[in-house]
Design a protein around this motif. Structure first.
Motif, short mmCIF file in Angstrom:
data_model
loop_
_atom_site.label_atom_id
_atom_site.label_comp_id
_atom_site.label_asym_id
_atom_site.label_seq_id
_atom_site.Cartn_x
_atom_site.Cartn_y
_atom_site.Cartn_z
N GLY A 261 6.60 5.26 -7.73
CA GLY A 261 5.68 6.22 -6.89
C GLY A 261 6.29 7.17 -6.28
O GLY A 261 6.37 8.55 -6.19
N ARG A 262 7.08 6.53 -5.50
CA ARG A 262 7.92 7.27 -4.19
C ARG A 262 8.93 8.33 -4.91
O ARG A 262 9.12 9.38 -4.45
CB ARG A 262 8.69 6.49 -3.35
CG ARG A 262 7.95 6.50 -1.85
CD ARG A 262 8.88 5.88 -0.92
NE ARG A 262 8.00 5.66 0.31
CZ ARG A 262 7.16 4.61 0.41
NH1 ARG A 262 6.91 3.68 -0.47
NH2 ARG A 262 6.61 4.57 1.69
N ALA A 263 9.52 7.56 -6.03
CA ALA A 263 10.69 8.43 -6.45
C ALA A 263 10.14 9.63 -7.23
O ALA A 263 10.73 11.02 -7.17
CB ALA A 263 11.69 7.41 -7.46
N LEU A 264 9.02 9.59 -8.05
CA LEU A 264 8.60 10.39 -9.06
C LEU A 264 7.22 11.09 -8.82
O LEU A 264 6.86 12.13 -9.38
CB LEU A 264 8.72 9.93 -10.60
CG LEU A 264 10.11 9.26 -10.83
CD1 LEU A 264 10.10 8.75 -12.45
CD2 LEU A 264 11.23 10.29 -10.78
N GLY A 265 6.58 10.40 -8.28
CA GLY A 265 4.95 10.80 -7.77
C GLY A 265 5.15 12.01 -6.88
O GLY A 265 6.13 12.19 -5.91
N GLU A 266 3.65 12.29 -6.76
CA GLU A 266 3.49 13.49 -5.77
C GLU A 266 2.99 12.69 -4.32
O GLU A 266 2.00 11.66 -4.72
CB GLU A 266 2.50 14.37 -6.00
CG GLU A 266 2.33 15.63 -5.23
CD GLU A 266 1.34 16.63 -6.05
OE1 GLU A 266 0.78 17.32 -5.47
OE2 GLU A 266 1.81 16.66 -7.16
N ASP A 267 3.55 12.64 -3.12
CA ASP A 267 3.13 11.78 -2.04
C ASP A 267 3.13 10.48 -2.40
O ASP A 267 2.45 9.84 -1.92
CB ASP A 267 1.60 12.29 -1.61
CG ASP A 267 1.67 13.76 -1.18
OD1 ASP A 267 2.57 14.18 -0.61
OD2 ASP A 267 0.66 14.34 -1.24
N GLY A 268 4.17 10.18 -2.97
CA GLY A 268 4.52 8.68 -3.32
C GLY A 268 3.46 7.97 -4.27
O GLY A 268 3.67 6.70 -4.60
N GLU A 269 2.92 8.67 -5.19
CA GLU A 269 1.75 8.06 -6.09
C GLU A 269 1.98 8.80 -7.36
O GLU A 269 1.74 9.91 -7.67
CB GLU A 269 0.41 8.15 -5.68
CG GLU A 269 0.34 7.81 -4.13
CD GLU A 269 -1.16 8.10 -3.52
OE1 GLU A 269 -2.19 8.76 -4.39
OE2 GLU A 269 -1.28 7.98 -2.15
N LEU A 270 1.73 7.98 -8.49
CA LEU A 270 1.58 8.42 -9.89
C LEU A 270 0.35 8.63 -10.09
O LEU A 270 -0.70 7.83 -9.76
CB LEU A 270 2.36 7.61 -10.82
CG LEU A 270 3.75 7.44 -10.75
CD1 LEU A 270 4.35 6.06 -11.58
CD2 LEU A 270 4.71 8.53 -10.76
N LEU B 22 9.62 -5.58 -9.15
CA LEU B 22 8.41 -4.89 -8.66
C LEU B 22 8.16 -3.46 -8.87
O LEU B 22 9.26 -2.92 -8.38
CB LEU B 22 8.19 -5.57 -7.44
CG LEU B 22 8.53 -6.90 -7.05
CD1 LEU B 22 8.10 -7.38 -5.61
CD2 LEU B 22 7.79 -8.11 -7.91
N VAL B 23 7.29 -3.35 -9.68
CA VAL B 23 7.17 -1.52 -9.92
C VAL B 23 5.94 -1.14 -9.19
O VAL B 23 4.78 -1.42 -9.36
CB VAL B 23 7.28 -1.35 -11.51
CG1 VAL B 23 6.89 0.12 -11.60
CG2 VAL B 23 8.24 -1.86 -12.29
N ARG B 24 6.27 -0.24 -8.25
CA ARG B 24 5.05 0.37 -7.54
C ARG B 24 4.69 1.76 -8.07
O ARG B 24 5.63 2.62 -8.05
CB ARG B 24 5.60 0.81 -5.87
CG ARG B 24 4.49 1.08 -5.07
CD ARG B 24 4.92 1.33 -3.60
NE ARG B 24 3.78 2.13 -2.97
CZ ARG B 24 3.77 3.32 -3.17
NH1 ARG B 24 4.67 3.89 -3.55
NH2 ARG B 24 2.82 4.20 -2.47
N THR B 25 3.38 1.93 -8.29
CA THR B 25 3.16 3.11 -9.03
C THR B 25 2.39 3.95 -7.80
O THR B 25 2.43 5.20 -8.07
CB THR B 25 2.02 2.85 -10.02
OG1 THR B 25 0.73 2.60 -9.46
CG2 THR B 25 2.54 1.89 -11.04
N GLY B 26 1.88 3.41 -6.73
CA GLY B 26 1.27 3.96 -5.58
C GLY B 26 -0.30 4.01 -6.06
O GLY B 26 -1.11 4.65 -5.21
N GLN B 27 -0.85 3.55 -7.03
CA GLN B 27 -2.05 3.69 -7.35
C GLN B 27 -2.94 2.86 -6.29
O GLN B 27 -4.22 3.21 -5.87
CB GLN B 27 -2.58 3.00 -8.88
CG GLN B 27 -4.08 3.09 -9.06
CD GLN B 27 -4.68 2.26 -10.10
OE1 GLN B 27 -3.93 1.12 -10.52
NE2 GLN B 27 -5.57 2.55 -10.84
N LEU B 28 -2.56 1.84 -5.86
CA LEU B 28 -2.97 0.77 -5.11
C LEU B 28 -3.17 1.79 -3.54
O LEU B 28 -4.34 1.62 -2.83
CB LEU B 28 -2.53 -0.40 -4.69
CG LEU B 28 -2.88 -1.36 -3.70
CD1 LEU B 28 -4.42 -1.72 -3.90
CD2 LEU B 28 -2.26 -2.82 -3.59
#
Lengths: 321, 321, 321, 321
Positions: C164-173, C202-208
């Motif tokens: 999430g942090r690496a590739l998402g916007e504002d840390g979220e996919l 552990l894979v964080r997507t940021g959805q939570l």
């Protein structure tokens, strides 16, 4: 019985299943079996049995002191409060001095006074009306004969056969006593009561009376008991009764009438006859009243709680005389 | 109502509590309240109402699709199988081709069609008959008015007041409609039925009918609803009925008739009148039949499951006409 | 992915199952799959990752406000008190001023932060290591791969891949974003962390994070979500990690990458790779700390509660840095 | 002990409560008591105790065969399947050959291996840190010291005091044996291990070993047992340990050291010292290993499941050496 049915329980079960089968009697889609016998006409006639208006609950108390002793995962009902009379209106965030008590329960549906639904037992994987058990009762429950189908009809004429009082010592049959058709008939005649199509027949053995005198339930909910002989299947079928219930955990005599057999009467009664079975009913107060006034028939309201797709249900049967 | 009772709900509750109190009417030890009105004589008379023998279950299905929407910890019943028709005799270790399906349930006792016991609600911490709520309903449950005390008696004359059909549009009252004593009486007269001591009165608002037409339960189990006005407490008390039940989650009108009030009728009916309240009863099939034949009275078997010390119970009420 | 695996999910699953199978890698009797990779040596090495001694719980709160929304029978945990601080010593019958509070819970084991056991998913009825699902997981539970087998070993090196942090916007996919092997590798490289045999990834997507900002859980526990692409199966297999867990309900991207497909990655990962899957883990506090200090590896204690024969378990994973 | 504390348990409890009180030591808002002693520094130091990487689960199996024997409503965990490996993809309505097994559990939180939270016990209605028990633990649970507050910190240095091996016959202390401070110290010295601030101390009595040799649990979960003497309160307080756990149901010796007393050590340890108590931990495999290698200290991950507002939690403590 062994004379009549032979020494092989599997063969005996197969023979009885064939002889007493009600498959397709009420069509291929039927989901209630012998409860079909209990129609509006029978129900209307039963109303005449209410004379004094006295009512009897035939249910054991549903609580932590119930009959289960930890066999398998069958615990007694666990009742917990979600709020109590100790929680104040302020604590509950409620206005004008209102407070509320709520509660919850966890319970196996077979743990106390109950009906066995038609999907409770299978004969070689076959369920009521010839359906495949693996298709009828999945993890979602019973899609063909769920207990919810019995929500309305199980109200009608009840008849008590107090075999314990008729044939037992001090009103009780010993554990292991197999009640035969002849016993049922002699009790019926002694009581001067008829039995016929659509009746809800209650057989008192006296075992519950005996257990209650003791210090605990012991193995009441799974051990030795007086009960119906395998031989009564013909009577159960031929009388066209709607249901039979007893004051024991398993309706039929335990140990069963063949070594190592396990509930062979169930294996015919439920999937082949389509007969509703009631277990752990408390018949003592009703039986005392019947003994006193000599009237062994009554109006019986024994509707299950309609748990959707359940294979059984706790029930509080109420008899009104 | 506000004219009669004033603008302060707390004062109105206090006044109604005083005016309609049944405390000590049946002695200091009483545990069943107005169910005392439903005696054997009333029950015997009710038998005459069974004419055609047709029976109606007034219960919602008890399952995961029930009306609860996650308010507090009130989940819908969770029914799980302990064994199924897929488990074979071999896997179960059972002989001669026998296999068995068993099941279990977890449920809040107030989650669907139910009786509120007398220990369900407190007025400023005071329970039925003037007892201290904190002593009556502890974490062990209700020691004075537990629902098990109602195991036998709640069988008698039922009367349907179909206010929805009488006064509503297309048979339904809108949410927030307060049913008054005058509404109850005009419905009663329109239906040509009497109401008196010991009756089990069922009030249909039509809300359940409306909800069922929609896409889901919404807030049926806790939101706006038609229901009894606070003003009906006098009628509920004066008629000497044994119980009242509705097709809504909370018997009384919601929102209540004062801003920010919460179930003020409960606060008088349960602890002061000692009146049994039934909630979320499915009256539609019965009501259709009553509308068709014009007969709004019937025999009603509405015995709770006797959970020891419970403050309420799921119930499958069965009406027989 | 569809390029690589074709348009037919069933064929793609079959191909991946064959390519990445670990059947018999640890013998015919194996019951723990890739957790075999997490041996004592790996565990000892992980100890060196504890530097500051700071610990993070990766569990959601287990309570009535949990993520479940009534899908099937998956309710949130229902916690009830069996006694409270309001019950007095006298009421409890206890001496010298002692009183005790106890409690109970009913919960689906998959309702919140959890491990999926190897018996949670079947591919055409086949379970881990090639066993017949119908024999492995009966109504008695999982006799071959029950979660109790993981009581001791699931403690070792954890690595966070904060995609999430690496590739998402504002840390979220966004929901529906399929995380590819290339995404996992680019995140890993960006973070400067290695991944290898026996790791708990552990894979964080940021959805939570996104869901928590909103007004309720919505369909978090069963709806659209970012997650692992079906294509990552090769990475999951080839890295020889012991387990993978995400901050989403179902590990893999939803909707899945074929129309009408349902959790195809599970269908390979659990029965064929034997890979432990963690769901609904709360990685946010840990991720913030890792972002701050640039250290994305840690000691992780993620032992399940050993429910015998369970196919999953709630877990409170604790990371120590 | 009676010499030191006198013959009146109530007075002794009051004296010990005063002498060993930690109230306000960590501020008026504190919710975790002696777990405050277990800080990041202690946790970091504990990492050095992981040498071989061997891990031990200290949990009993959570299942229907657990130690409970029906005392009060404390049943063993009831695990039921919501779907199984027998339910097919078709029956579940799932595509491409996918099928899924799910499960659920009902359990009292105190039924097996557990932590007692600080809100588990009250002294004359007073809870940890001097709060009113009736305000802290209502029917909603524990609002001040709920077990969820311990989700992250309970990971650190564990020390085994194998008093059974040190002082018992064949490694076991008899039921009713009161373990004194001197016993704890002599065991500690014999083992050559230090004990200090923030430690998680595990006391093995050997009772579980003995019970497991027998035919059933008997009254293990509530009957006579070896355990800590009331006199050890000074030691528990003075050592500034974070928690103590035993292989018995109730930590302290049973029968207690005054006639008719009931868990007096609890009454001081929880509400006054703020000391976390662990019960029914299975220390046997760990103890055998410690006896073999002479190392009685280890890294211990004993985080509870964070049930919000719970007064206790099942736990699977994992020791890593």
């Amino acid at each position: 019985m062994i004379d009549e049915f032979g020494s092989d329980p599997e063969a005996a079960i197969a023979a009885a299943a064939k002889r007493y089968s009600n498959w397709n009697r009420w069509g291929a889609d039927d989901g209630v079996g012998t409860v079909n016998f209990l129609d509006a006409e029978k129900r209307a006639a039963a109303a005449a049995l209410i004379r004094r208006g006295v009512s009897f609950s035939l249910s054991l108390p549903f609580d932590e002191n119930g009959p289960q002793f930890g066999w398998k995962r069958r615990v007694n009902p666990v009742h917990t409060m979600m709020s109590t009379g100790m929680d104040t209106a302020e604590q509950m965030g409620l206005p004008h001095g209102l407070s509320v008590a709520d509660d919850a329960v966890f319970m196996p549906l077979q743990c106390s006074t109950q009906w066995d639904g038609l999907g409770h037992v299978f004969d070689h994987g076959v369920a009521w009306n010839g359906r495949a058990g693996r298709e009828v009762v999945t993890s979602e429950g019973d899609v063909a004969t769920g207990i919810e189908r019995l929500a309305a009809p199980v109200v009608g004429r009840g008849v008590l056969l107090d075999v314990g009082r008729a044939l037992g010592e001090d009103g009780e049959l010993p554990d292991g006593y197999p009640i035969t058709s002849a016993d049922l008939e002699s009790t019926r005649e002694r009581q001067g009561v008829s039995i016929g199509r659509g009746d809800l027949v209650l057989v008192r053995t006296g075992q519950l009376t005996r257990v209650r005198r003791g210090e605990g339930w012991g193995t009441y909910a799974g051990g030795p008991a007086p009960g119906l002989s395998f031989e009564t299947l013909g009577w159960l079928h031929g009388t066209e009764i709607a249901a039979v219930a007893t004051d024991t955990w398993g309706v039929e005599v335990r140990p069963n009438e063949w070594p190592d057999a396990m509930q062979p009467l169930h294996q015919v009664a439920l999937p082949h006859i389509g007969l509703l079975l009631g277990e752990m009913w408390d018949l003592d107060a009703l039986a005392a009243d019947c003994a006193a006034d000599g009237v062994h028939e009554f109006f019986l309201a024994a509707q299950p709680l309609p748990f959707t797709r359940a294979v059984g249900s706790p029930v509080n049967p109420v008899a009104v005389k």
